[in-house]
Design a protein around this motif. Structure first.
Motif, PDB file in Angstrom:
ATOM      1  N   LYS A   1       0.829  -1.203   0.000  1.00 14.50           N
ATOM      2  CA  LYS A   1       0.000   0.000   0.000  1.00 14.50           C
ATOM      3  C   LYS A   1       0.871   1.264   0.000  1.00 14.50           C
ATOM      4  O   LYS A   1       0.608   2.216  -0.732  1.00 14.50           O
ATOM      5  N   GLU A   2       1.914   1.232   0.871  1.00 17.33           N
ATOM      6  CA  GLU A   2       2.816   2.383   0.920  1.00 17.33           C
ATOM      7  C   GLU A   2       3.518   2.590  -0.418  1.00 17.33           C
ATOM      8  O   GLU A   2       3.657   3.723  -0.886  1.00 17.33           O
ATOM      9  N   LEU A   3       3.955   1.474  -1.021  1.00 19.46           N
ATOM     10  CA  LEU A   3       4.610   1.579  -2.321  1.00 19.46           C
ATOM     11  C   LEU A   3       3.657   2.109  -3.375  1.00 19.46           C
ATOM     12  O   LEU A   3       4.049   2.900  -4.247  1.00 19.46           O
ATOM     13  N   SER A   4       2.393   1.651  -3.289  1.00 19.04           N
ATOM     14  CA  SER A   4       1.401   2.144  -4.247  1.00 19.04           C
ATOM     15  C   SER A   4       1.171   3.643  -4.071  1.00 19.04           C
ATOM     16  O   SER A   4       1.099   4.388  -5.056  1.00 19.04           O
ATOM     17  N   LEU A   5       1.074   4.088  -2.789  1.00 17.60           N
ATOM     18  CA  LEU A   5       0.897   5.520  -2.542  1.00 17.60           C
ATOM     19  C   LEU A   5       2.103   6.308  -3.039  1.00 17.60           C
ATOM     20  O   LEU A   5       1.961   7.371  -3.668  1.00 17.60           O
ATOM     21  N   LYS A   6       3.303   5.777  -2.752  1.00 21.69           N
ATOM     22  CA  LYS A   6       4.504   6.464  -3.216  1.00 21.69           C
ATOM     23  C   LYS A   6       4.571   6.485  -4.732  1.00 21.69           C
ATOM     24  O   LYS A   6       5.011   7.467  -5.339  1.00 21.69           O
ATOM     25  N   SER A   7       4.122   5.372  -5.343  1.00 27.24           N
ATOM     26  CA  SER A   7       4.114   5.323  -6.802  1.00 27.24           C
ATOM     27  C   SER A   7       3.167   6.371  -7.369  1.00 27.24           C
ATOM     28  O   SER A   7       3.490   7.058  -8.346  1.00 27.24           O
ATOM     29  N   ASN A   8       1.998   6.498  -6.709  1.00 28.35           N
ATOM     30  CA  ASN A   8       1.060   7.532  -7.156  1.00 28.35           C
ATOM     31  C   ASN A   8       1.639   8.936  -6.955  1.00 28.35           C
ATOM     32  O   ASN A   8       1.471   9.827  -7.796  1.00 28.35           O
TER      33      ASN A   8
ATOM     34  N   MET B   1       4.140  13.687  -9.098  1.00 33.54           N
ATOM     35  CA  MET B   1       5.298  14.575  -9.179  1.00 33.54           C
ATOM     36  C   MET B   1       5.854  14.623 -10.602  1.00 33.54           C
ATOM     37  O   MET B   1       6.281  15.684 -11.073  1.00 33.54           O
ATOM     38  N   ASN B   2       5.841  13.466 -11.266  1.00 32.06           N
ATOM     39  CA  ASN B   2       6.308  13.439 -12.661  1.00 32.06           C
ATOM     40  C   ASN B   2       5.444  14.319 -13.551  1.00 32.06           C
ATOM     41  O   ASN B   2       5.954  15.019 -14.438  1.00 32.06           O
ATOM     42  N   GLN B   3       4.124  14.252 -13.293  1.00 32.20           N
ATOM     43  CA  GLN B   3       3.232  15.117 -14.067  1.00 32.20           C
ATOM     44  C   GLN B   3       3.525  16.590 -13.801  1.00 32.20           C
ATOM     45  O   GLN B   3       3.558  17.410 -14.724  1.00 32.20           O
ATOM     46  N   GLU B   4       3.720  16.899 -12.498  1.00 36.90           N
ATOM     47  CA  GLU B   4       4.039  18.287 -12.161  1.00 36.90           C
ATOM     48  C   GLU B   4       5.360  18.709 -12.794  1.00 36.90           C
ATOM     49  O   GLU B   4       5.480  19.826 -13.327  1.00 36.90           O
ATOM     50  N   LEU B   5       6.364  17.813 -12.725  1.00 35.63           N
ATOM     51  CA  LEU B   5       7.656  18.126 -13.330  1.00 35.63           C
ATOM     52  C   LEU B   5       7.532  18.312 -14.841  1.00 35.63           C
ATOM     53  O   LEU B   5       8.179  19.184 -15.428  1.00 35.63           O
ATOM     54  N   HIS B   6       6.675  17.466 -15.430  1.00 31.24           N
ATOM     55  CA  HIS B   6       6.460  17.609 -16.872  1.00 31.24           C
ATOM     56  C   HIS B   6       5.848  18.964 -17.183  1.00 31.24           C
ATOM     57  O   HIS B   6       6.262  19.657 -18.140  1.00 31.24           O
ATOM     58  N   GLY B   7       4.853  19.361 -16.359  1.00 33.70           N
ATOM     59  CA  GLY B   7       4.239  20.663 -16.567  1.00 33.70           C
ATOM     60  C   GLY B   7       5.233  21.789 -16.347  1.00 33.70           C
ATOM     61  O   GLY B   7       5.281  22.760 -17.124  1.00 33.70           O
ATOM     62  N   LEU B   8       6.060  21.653 -15.276  1.00 32.25           N
ATOM     63  CA  LEU B   8       7.069  22.673 -15.024  1.00 32.25           C
ATOM     64  C   LEU B   8       8.104  22.726 -16.144  1.00 32.25           C
ATOM     65  O   LEU B   8       8.578  23.811 -16.521  1.00 32.25           O
ATOM     66  N   ASN B   9       8.424  21.543 -16.653  1.00 33.27           N
ATOM     67  CA  ASN B   9       9.382  21.494 -17.761  1.00 33.27           C
ATOM     68  C   ASN B   9       8.832  22.205 -18.989  1.00 33.27           C
ATOM     69  O   ASN B   9       9.559  22.935 -19.693  1.00 33.27           O
TER      70      ASN B   9
END
Length: 382
Positions: free
Chosen positions: A250-257, A262-270
């Protein structure tokens, strides 16, 4: 019977008498041999019959024993199936131990069954459950290794302890004076509970009032019950590990989400950075163009400053010098000296500004203030 013929000779009469006697003797011997044969056959048949009766009794006893063992095994199988299929046992150690003790007591007709567990330091056996005549005894009991060293060693190193006469058995004799005799316990059958190649406890079966000769089936049943208890602990350990793995997943799933977010945010920031870089390049080009224009203007000012502004300053300095030479008035001399010094300072400042601009250095208001202040300090020193 003797047959005598008078019309014969004496020799003939004697011969007939002998033949008759021989025939009689032969008949007697034949009769005796028949009787002996009959007697021998009778004895043989009688012995065979007795052996047959004994054999039949043994076979009947063996059959009854096999039927009794089969009945016990069927009862044991049924009880074990009930144990394994009872949902309430999952995660409940007390209920599990009670059920195991009931199975041992019912199948082997035992008056007394107890279950013990080792302390963490392996120096004590602590009673977890004691069932006597169907009732649980809540009295806390502990056995110390120092008091019963031979028994502790046997529990840890033997697959089973079968003591028909417990008071004289080497592994259980230590209990005689303070345990066996006061409770009138005659026989003991103890089996260790083994988990992960280590002994964690023991099941103790006790027969009171009379000596009981334990059989292999008794030992096998108790061993299987001990294995069932060990399996309970192993299942609990597996369930704990599964729960931990589930929580970790569950923790890994939450971290994965979170990472995906964060990847989406980084993509937007990029993307914004790319857009800003594009805008910044245009801004830089525009600003560079402006700076080039300003620099050109500053250079033009430097040229004007060095050739047009300094010419009047030079004239003023010359005139000041002439006036000082022609004037005899001390006050005028002081005023002309101050005018000359101020004009000279202004000329020096203009010259430094011009040299700075001609070198291509950036010049700000702070730089000009610094140049003026430094020049005034030098004047004050002079």
């Amino acid at each position: 019977m003797n047959y005598v013929y008078t019309n014969h000779t004496i020799g003939s009469n004697y011969s007939v008498t002998i033949d008759t006697q021989a025939t009689f003797v032969a008949s007697v011997i034949f009769l005796i041999s028949i009787l002996a044969t009959v007697f021998l056959l009778y004895n043989l048949l009688s012995s065979a019959y007795k052996r047959s009766v004994i054999k039949n009794e043994e076979l009947t006893s063996l059959k009854n024993s096999i039927e009794a063992k089969n009945s016990i095994l069927k009862q044991y199988n049924s009880a074990m199936l009930e144990l394994t299929r009872t949902p309430i046992l999952e995660g409940n150690l007390d209920v599990t131990l009670e059920k195991v003790a009931d199975v041992a007591r019912d199948i082997l007709s035992l008056p007394r069954v107890s279950i013990w567990f080792f302390s963490d330091d392996k120096q004590r056996l602590i009673k977890k459950l004691l069932i006597e005549n169907g009732k649980a005894d809540p009295t806390p009991i502990e056995l110390h290794r120092g008091d019963f060293p031979r028994y502790f060693e046997a529990v840890e190193n033997q697959p089973v302890i079968m003591a028909p006469l417990a008071s004289s058995h080497p592994d259980t004799a230590e209990f005689t004076s303070n345990y066996l005799e006061p409770l009138n316990i005659k026989s003991m059958l103890d089996c260790p509970i083994v988990q992960d190649k280590g002994v964690i406890g023991v099941i103790c079966c006790e027969q009171k009032k009379f000596v009981r000769n334990w059989v292999a089936e008794d030992a096998l049943i108790i061993q299987s019950l001990a294995d069932f208890i060990a399996m309970h602990f192993k299942n609990q350990k597996i369930k704990t590990l599964m729960t931990q793995l589930t929580e970790q997943n569950k923790e890994l799933s939450l971290k994965s989400n979170e990472i995906a977010s964060m990847n989406q945010e980084l993509h937007g920031l990029n993307q914004k950075l790319i857009e800003n870089n594009s805008t910044l390049e245009d801004t830089v080009r525009k600003r560079t163009k402006e700076l080039i224009t300003q620099n050109n203007q500053l250079k033009e000012y430097a040229f004007v400053n060095s050739h047009m502004l300094r010419a009047p300053l030079s004239s003023i300095l010359g005139l000041s010098n002439i006036l000082q030479m022609k004037s005899d008035n001390m006050e005028e001399q002081e005023l002309l000296e101050a005018l000359f010094q101020s004009t000279n300072n202004l000329d020096e400042i203009v010259r430094k500004i011009s040299s700075t601009l001609e070198d291509g250095s950036n010049l700000t208001r702070k730089d000009i203030d610094y140049i003026i202040n430094e020049r005034f300090k030098e004047s004050e020193k002079e």
